[in-house]
Design a protein around this motif. Structure first.
Motif, PDB file in Angstrom:
ATOM      1  N   MET A   1       0.839  -1.174   0.000  1.00  0.00           N
ATOM      2  CA  MET A   1       0.000   0.000   0.000  1.00  0.00           C
ATOM      3  C   MET A   1       0.883   1.235   0.000  1.00  0.00           C
ATOM      4  SD  MET A   1      -2.741   1.254   2.861  1.00  0.00           S
ATOM      5  CE  MET A   1      -1.578   1.646   4.128  1.00  0.00           C
ATOM      6  N   ASN A   2       0.636   2.123  -0.951  1.00  0.00           N
ATOM      7  CA  ASN A   2       1.366   3.378  -1.029  1.00  0.00           C
ATOM      8  C   ASN A   2       0.569   4.459  -0.304  1.00  0.00           C
ATOM      9  OD1 ASN A   2       3.327   2.201  -2.654  1.00  0.00           O
ATOM     10  ND2 ASN A   2       2.161   2.641  -4.501  1.00  0.00           N
ATOM     11  N   LEU A   3       1.256   5.228   0.529  1.00  0.00           N
ATOM     12  CA  LEU A   3       0.607   6.291   1.287  1.00  0.00           C
ATOM     13  C   LEU A   3       1.349   7.590   1.056  1.00  0.00           C
ATOM     14  CD1 LEU A   3      -1.392   7.284   3.457  1.00  0.00           C
ATOM     15  CD2 LEU A   3       0.295   6.615   5.146  1.00  0.00           C
ATOM     16  N   THR A   4       0.598   8.624   0.651  1.00  0.00           N
ATOM     17  CA  THR A   4       1.174   9.945   0.430  1.00  0.00           C
ATOM     18  C   THR A   4       0.385  10.953   1.251  1.00  0.00           C
ATOM     19  OG1 THR A   4       1.705   9.304  -1.833  1.00  0.00           O
ATOM     20  CG2 THR A   4       1.794  11.648  -1.304  1.00  0.00           C
ATOM     21  N   ILE A   5       1.072  11.672   2.135  1.00  0.00           N
ATOM     22  CA  ILE A   5       0.445  12.733   2.919  1.00  0.00           C
ATOM     23  C   ILE A   5       1.145  14.028   2.553  1.00  0.00           C
ATOM     24  CG2 ILE A   5      -0.085  13.605   5.220  1.00  0.00           C
ATOM     25  CD1 ILE A   5       0.101  10.728   6.231  1.00  0.00           C
ATOM     26  N   SER A   6       0.391  14.992   2.014  1.00  0.00           N
ATOM     27  CA  SER A   6       0.996  16.246   1.606  1.00  0.00           C
ATOM     28  C   SER A   6       0.160  17.412   2.114  1.00  0.00           C
ATOM     29  CB  SER A   6       1.142  16.308   0.086  1.00  0.00           C
ATOM     30  OG  SER A   6      -0.112  16.135  -0.529  1.00  0.00           O
ATOM     31  N   GLY A   7       0.780  18.581   2.144  1.00  0.00           N
ATOM     32  CA  GLY A   7       0.108  19.773   2.622  1.00  0.00           C
ATOM     33  C   GLY A   7       0.157  20.880   1.591  1.00  0.00           C
ATOM     34  N   HIS A   8      -0.885  21.688   1.550  1.00  0.00           N
ATOM     35  CA  HIS A   8      -0.967  22.826   0.648  1.00  0.00           C
ATOM     36  C   HIS A   8      -1.127  24.065   1.510  1.00  0.00           C
ATOM     37  CE1 HIS A   8      -2.890  25.367  -2.514  1.00  0.00           C
ATOM     38  NE2 HIS A   8      -1.897  24.832  -3.201  1.00  0.00           N
ATOM     39  N   HIS A   9      -0.164  24.979   1.453  1.00  0.00           N
ATOM     40  CA  HIS A   9      -0.074  26.136   2.343  1.00  0.00           C
ATOM     41  C   HIS A   9       0.075  25.690   3.793  1.00  0.00           C
ATOM     42  CE1 HIS A   9      -1.032  28.934  -0.848  1.00  0.00           C
ATOM     43  NE2 HIS A   9      -2.123  28.245  -1.136  1.00  0.00           N
ATOM     44  N   LEU A  10       0.728  24.558   3.979  1.00  0.00           N
ATOM     45  CA  LEU A  10       0.819  23.956   5.305  1.00  0.00           C
ATOM     46  C   LEU A  10       2.007  23.006   5.339  1.00  0.00           C
ATOM     47  CD1 LEU A  10      -0.721  23.130   8.059  1.00  0.00           C
ATOM     48  CD2 LEU A  10      -1.708  21.329   6.670  1.00  0.00           C
ATOM     49  N   GLU A  11       2.733  23.024   6.439  1.00  0.00           N
ATOM     50  CA  GLU A  11       3.806  22.048   6.619  1.00  0.00           C
ATOM     51  C   GLU A  11       3.252  20.878   7.421  1.00  0.00           C
ATOM     52  OE1 GLU A  11       8.060  21.579   8.922  1.00  0.00           O
ATOM     53  OE2 GLU A  11       7.288  23.576   8.500  1.00  0.00           O
ATOM     54  N   VAL A  12       3.409  19.677   6.896  1.00  0.00           N
ATOM     55  CA  VAL A  12       2.905  18.483   7.564  1.00  0.00           C
ATOM     56  C   VAL A  12       3.915  18.085   8.635  1.00  0.00           C
ATOM     57  CG1 VAL A  12       2.145  16.109   7.282  1.00  0.00           C
ATOM     58  CG2 VAL A  12       1.719  17.761   5.466  1.00  0.00           C
ATOM     59  N   THR A  13       3.543  18.308   9.885  1.00  0.00           N
ATOM     60  CA  THR A  13       4.425  18.005  11.010  1.00  0.00           C
ATOM     61  C   THR A  13       4.383  16.509  11.308  1.00  0.00           C
ATOM     62  OG1 THR A  13       2.665  18.403  12.601  1.00  0.00           O
ATOM     63  CG2 THR A  13       4.048  20.296  11.999  1.00  0.00           C
ATOM     64  N   PRO A  14       5.388  15.985  11.991  1.00  0.00           N
ATOM     65  CA  PRO A  14       5.358  14.556  12.343  1.00  0.00           C
ATOM     66  C   PRO A  14       4.150  14.179  13.205  1.00  0.00           C
ATOM     67  CG  PRO A  14       7.571  15.414  12.601  1.00  0.00           C
ATOM     68  CD  PRO A  14       6.687  16.583  12.298  1.00  0.00           C
ATOM     69  N   SER A  15       3.720  15.079  14.101  1.00  0.00           N
ATOM     70  CA  SER A  15       2.547  14.763  14.928  1.00  0.00           C
ATOM     71  C   SER A  15       1.276  14.714  14.084  1.00  0.00           C
ATOM     72  CB  SER A  15       2.391  15.783  16.056  1.00  0.00           C
ATOM     73  OG  SER A  15       2.177  17.074  15.530  1.00  0.00           O
ATOM     74  N   LEU A  16       1.167  15.592  13.103  1.00  0.00           N
ATOM     75  CA  LEU A  16       0.013  15.590  12.204  1.00  0.00           C
ATOM     76  C   LEU A  16       0.020  14.334  11.338  1.00  0.00           C
ATOM     77  CD1 LEU A  16      -2.387  17.404  11.527  1.00  0.00           C
ATOM     78  CD2 LEU A  16      -0.987  18.504   9.805  1.00  0.00           C
ATOM     79  N   ARG A  17       1.198  13.953  10.857  1.00  0.00           N
ATOM     80  CA  ARG A  17       1.335  12.733  10.054  1.00  0.00           C
ATOM     81  C   ARG A  17       0.950  11.504  10.883  1.00  0.00           C
ATOM     82  NH1 ARG A  17       4.015  11.621   5.484  1.00  0.00           N
ATOM     83  NH2 ARG A  17       4.965  13.675   5.442  1.00  0.00           N
ATOM     84  N   GLU A  18       1.383  11.456  12.137  1.00  0.00           N
ATOM     85  CA  GLU A  18       1.062  10.326  13.011  1.00  0.00           C
ATOM     86  C   GLU A  18      -0.442  10.264  13.298  1.00  0.00           C
ATOM     87  OE1 GLU A  18       1.725   6.907  14.951  1.00  0.00           O
ATOM     88  OE2 GLU A  18       3.257   8.050  13.897  1.00  0.00           O
ATOM     89  N   TYR A  19      -1.077  11.434  13.453  1.00  0.00           N
ATOM     90  CA  TYR A  19      -2.511  11.489  13.702  1.00  0.00           C
ATOM     91  C   TYR A  19      -3.291  10.926  12.513  1.00  0.00           C
ATOM     92  CZ  TYR A  19      -6.963  13.327  15.330  1.00  0.00           C
ATOM     93  OH  TYR A  19      -8.253  13.447  15.758  1.00  0.00           O
ATOM     94  N   VAL A  20      -2.886  11.289  11.311  1.00  0.00           N
ATOM     95  CA  VAL A  20      -3.547  10.781  10.104  1.00  0.00           C
ATOM     96  C   VAL A  20      -3.333   9.270   9.990  1.00  0.00           C
ATOM     97  CG1 VAL A  20      -3.520  10.837   7.583  1.00  0.00           C
ATOM     98  CG2 VAL A  20      -3.450  12.967   8.865  1.00  0.00           C
ATOM     99  N   LEU A  21      -2.148   8.795  10.298  1.00  0.00           N
ATOM    100  CA  LEU A  21      -1.858   7.358  10.214  1.00  0.00           C
ATOM    101  C   LEU A  21      -2.701   6.555  11.201  1.00  0.00           C
ATOM    102  CD1 LEU A  21       2.004   7.322   9.757  1.00  0.00           C
ATOM    103  CD2 LEU A  21       0.273   6.659   8.096  1.00  0.00           C
TER     104      LEU A  21
END
Length: 117
Positions: A1-21
């Motif tokens: 499974m390929n997972l891509t998390i990106s942000g637009h006008h936003l920096e994706v922080t590690p805590s935000l990435r972990e929350y989405v995961l």
């Protein structure tokens, strides 16, 4: 499974990435035949008073793409609502894939070998 998390006008922080995961774990637990997931987190700067935070996800499963988006004032609330919507759509897709046409016992008896005698 390929997972891509990106942000637009936003920096994706590690805590935000972990929350989405952690939220995506619930979806993949219901349906494990996911090929690709793209998550886009956006901050829309229309007016300073009305800063909208939007989260959208595209899940590619075999034979179909599922797209869900949700906006809120808080990005974490948008992600929560987004995952609820995505979970409902994935469960609905999984139900559609299952074969609900069962062969009756009467037809099974007539089509069974040796039942012609």
């Amino acid at each position: 499974m390929n997972l891509t998390i990106s942000g637009h006008h936003l920096e994706v922080t590690p805590s935000l990435r972990e929350y989405v995961l952690t939220k995506l774990d619930r979806v993949t637990r219901h349906f494990d035949q996911v090929v690709d997931i793209n998550v886009l987190l956006t901050v829309e700067k229309q007016k300073e008073k009305e800063r909208r935070q939007k989260a959208e996800v595209t899940v590619h499963v075999k034979g179909r793409d599922i797209f869900v988006e949700h906006s809120a004032e808080d990005l974490y609330a948008a992600i929560d609502q987004l995952m609820d919507k995505l979970d409902r759509q994935v469960c609905r897709h999984k139900d559609r894939l299952q074969d609900h046409h069962h062969v009756s016992a009467k037809r099974m008896a007539t089509s069974a070998p040796g039942a012609d005698s």
